[in-house]
Design a protein around this motif. Structure first.
Motif, PDB file in Angstrom:
ATOM      1  N   GLU A  53       0.810  -1.203   0.000  1.00 32.89           N
ATOM      2  CA  GLU A  53       0.000   0.000   0.000  1.00 32.89           C
ATOM      3  C   GLU A  53       0.850   1.263   0.000  1.00 32.89           C
ATOM      4  O   GLU A  53       0.465   2.274  -0.578  1.00 32.89           O
ATOM      5  N   LYS A  54       2.012   1.227   0.609  1.00 29.17           N
ATOM      6  CA  LYS A  54       2.853   2.417   0.667  1.00 29.17           C
ATOM      7  C   LYS A  54       3.500   2.722  -0.680  1.00 29.17           C
ATOM      8  O   LYS A  54       3.889   3.849  -0.932  1.00 29.17           O
ATOM      9  N   SER A  55       3.643   1.755  -1.554  1.00 32.34           N
ATOM     10  CA  SER A  55       4.294   1.993  -2.839  1.00 32.34           C
ATOM     11  C   SER A  55       3.487   2.958  -3.716  1.00 32.34           C
ATOM     12  O   SER A  55       4.039   3.693  -4.515  1.00 32.34           O
ATOM     13  N   ILE A  56       2.167   2.985  -3.549  1.00 31.01           N
ATOM     14  CA  ILE A  56       1.333   3.908  -4.305  1.00 31.01           C
ATOM     15  C   ILE A  56       1.651   5.343  -3.884  1.00 31.01           C
ATOM     16  O   ILE A  56       1.763   6.239  -4.711  1.00 31.01           O
ATOM     17  N   PHE A  57       1.833   5.562  -2.593  1.00 30.60           N
ATOM     18  CA  PHE A  57       2.100   6.904  -2.098  1.00 30.60           C
ATOM     19  C   PHE A  57       3.501   7.381  -2.452  1.00 30.60           C
ATOM     20  O   PHE A  57       3.754   8.577  -2.503  1.00 30.60           O
ATOM     21  N   VAL A  58       4.402   6.461  -2.715  1.00 29.89           N
ATOM     22  CA  VAL A  58       5.759   6.834  -3.109  1.00 29.89           C
ATOM     23  C   VAL A  58       5.767   7.373  -4.537  1.00 29.89           C
ATOM     24  O   VAL A  58       6.541   8.263  -4.870  1.00 29.89           O
ATOM     25  N   LEU A  59       4.876   6.907  -5.390  1.00 32.47           N
ATOM     26  CA  LEU A  59       4.854   7.326  -6.791  1.00 32.47           C
ATOM     27  C   LEU A  59       4.186   8.679  -7.008  1.00 32.47           C
ATOM     28  O   LEU A  59       4.403   9.309  -8.034  1.00 32.47           O
ATOM     29  N   TRP A  60       3.345   9.136  -6.067  1.00 35.18           N
ATOM     30  CA  TRP A  60       2.645  10.412  -6.252  1.00 35.18           C
ATOM     31  C   TRP A  60       3.590  11.593  -6.452  1.00 35.18           C
ATOM     32  O   TRP A  60       3.387  12.384  -7.375  1.00 35.18           O
ATOM     33  N   PRO A  61       4.605  11.782  -5.627  1.00 39.47           N
ATOM     34  CA  PRO A  61       5.508  12.929  -5.860  1.00 39.47           C
ATOM     35  C   PRO A  61       6.215  12.848  -7.212  1.00 39.47           C
ATOM     36  O   PRO A  61       6.390  13.872  -7.886  1.00 39.47           O
ATOM     37  N   LEU A  62       6.586  11.657  -7.627  1.00 41.71           N
ATOM     38  CA  LEU A  62       7.227  11.490  -8.931  1.00 41.71           C
ATOM     39  C   LEU A  62       6.264  11.870 -10.045  1.00 41.71           C
ATOM     40  O   LEU A  62       6.649  12.553 -11.000  1.00 41.71           O
ATOM     41  N   LEU A  63       5.018  11.477  -9.920  1.00 40.01           N
ATOM     42  CA  LEU A  63       4.011  11.833 -10.914  1.00 40.01           C
ATOM     43  C   LEU A  63       3.817  13.347 -10.978  1.00 40.01           C
ATOM     44  O   LEU A  63       3.736  13.933 -12.059  1.00 40.01           O
ATOM     45  N   PHE A  64       3.748  13.993  -9.827  1.00 36.12           N
ATOM     46  CA  PHE A  64       3.576  15.444  -9.795  1.00 36.12           C
ATOM     47  C   PHE A  64       4.779  16.163 -10.405  1.00 36.12           C
ATOM     48  O   PHE A  64       4.613  17.168 -11.108  1.00 36.12           O
ATOM     49  N   VAL A  65       5.963  15.677 -10.165  1.00 37.26           N
ATOM     50  CA  VAL A  65       7.166  16.284 -10.747  1.00 37.26           C
ATOM     51  C   VAL A  65       7.145  16.130 -12.263  1.00 37.26           C
ATOM     52  O   VAL A  65       7.465  17.079 -12.993  1.00 37.26           O
ATOM     53  N   LEU A  66       6.747  14.975 -12.772  1.00 45.59           N
ATOM     54  CA  LEU A  66       6.678  14.771 -14.215  1.00 45.59           C
ATOM     55  C   LEU A  66       5.636  15.682 -14.856  1.00 45.59           C
ATOM     56  O   LEU A  66       5.863  16.259 -15.926  1.00 45.59           O
ATOM     57  N   VAL A  67       4.493  15.832 -14.206  1.00 43.07           N
ATOM     58  CA  VAL A  67       3.455  16.728 -14.728  1.00 43.07           C
ATOM     59  C   VAL A  67       3.951  18.166 -14.707  1.00 43.07           C
ATOM     60  O   VAL A  67       3.738  18.928 -15.653  1.00 43.07           O
ATOM     61  N   TYR A  68       4.631  18.565 -13.665  1.00 46.30           N
ATOM     62  CA  TYR A  68       5.168  19.927 -13.537  1.00 46.30           C
ATOM     63  C   TYR A  68       6.202  20.200 -14.629  1.00 46.30           C
ATOM     64  O   TYR A  68       6.160  21.246 -15.281  1.00 46.30           O
ATOM     65  N   ILE A  69       7.110  19.265 -14.855  1.00 47.47           N
ATOM     66  CA  ILE A  69       8.124  19.431 -15.904  1.00 47.47           C
ATOM     67  C   ILE A  69       7.462  19.473 -17.280  1.00 47.47           C
ATOM     68  O   ILE A  69       7.822  20.286 -18.130  1.00 47.47           O
ATOM     69  N   GLY A  70       6.473  18.622 -17.497  1.00 48.68           N
ATOM     70  CA  GLY A  70       5.745  18.635 -18.765  1.00 48.68           C
ATOM     71  C   GLY A  70       5.044  19.963 -19.001  1.00 48.68           C
ATOM     72  O   GLY A  70       5.024  20.482 -20.119  1.00 48.68           O
ATOM     73  N   GLY A  71       4.475  20.530 -17.966  1.00 52.27           N
ATOM     74  CA  GLY A  71       3.827  21.830 -18.077  1.00 52.27           C
ATOM     75  C   GLY A  71       4.813  22.929 -18.424  1.00 52.27           C
ATOM     76  O   GLY A  71       4.517  23.811 -19.243  1.00 52.27           O
ATOM     77  N   ILE A  72       5.976  22.897 -17.826  1.00 50.72           N
ATOM     78  CA  ILE A  72       7.010  23.893 -18.127  1.00 50.72           C
ATOM     79  C   ILE A  72       7.464  23.762 -19.573  1.00 50.72           C
ATOM     80  O   ILE A  72       7.636  24.767 -20.274  1.00 50.72           O
ATOM     81  N   VAL A  73       7.653  22.537 -20.040  1.00 47.94           N
ATOM     82  CA  VAL A  73       8.066  22.312 -21.432  1.00 47.94           C
ATOM     83  C   VAL A  73       7.007  22.854 -22.391  1.00 47.94           C
ATOM     84  O   VAL A  73       7.328  23.537 -23.365  1.00 47.94           O
ATOM     85  N   LEU A  74       5.742  22.562 -22.125  1.00 47.53           N
ATOM     86  CA  LEU A  74       4.667  23.067 -22.982  1.00 47.53           C
ATOM     87  C   LEU A  74       4.603  24.588 -22.954  1.00 47.53           C
ATOM     88  O   LEU A  74       4.346  25.226 -23.980  1.00 47.53           O
TER      89      LEU A  74
END
Length: 55
Positions: free
Chosen positions: A2-23
């Protein structure tokens, strides 16, 4: 497991943030190119309206 799902959230947010900056950067570059073409088109239009004389 169950904790592995919560570990991926910050990584997902960072990827979305970087993608937004690129766009954002791509959109800014495209806007600058469009503005340059618009200025050239406006210069041509003004020149035609003046009868081809400069100044």
């Amino acid at each position: 497991m169950e904790k592995s799902i919560f570990v991926l959230w910050p990584l997902l947010f960072v990827l979305v943030y970087i993608g937004g900056i690129v766009l954002l950067v791509i959109a800014l570059i495209m806007f600058i190119r469009l503005a340059k073409r618009g200025i050239v088109a406006l210069d041509i239009y003004i020149n035609e309206k003046r009868g081809g004389r400069q100044g």
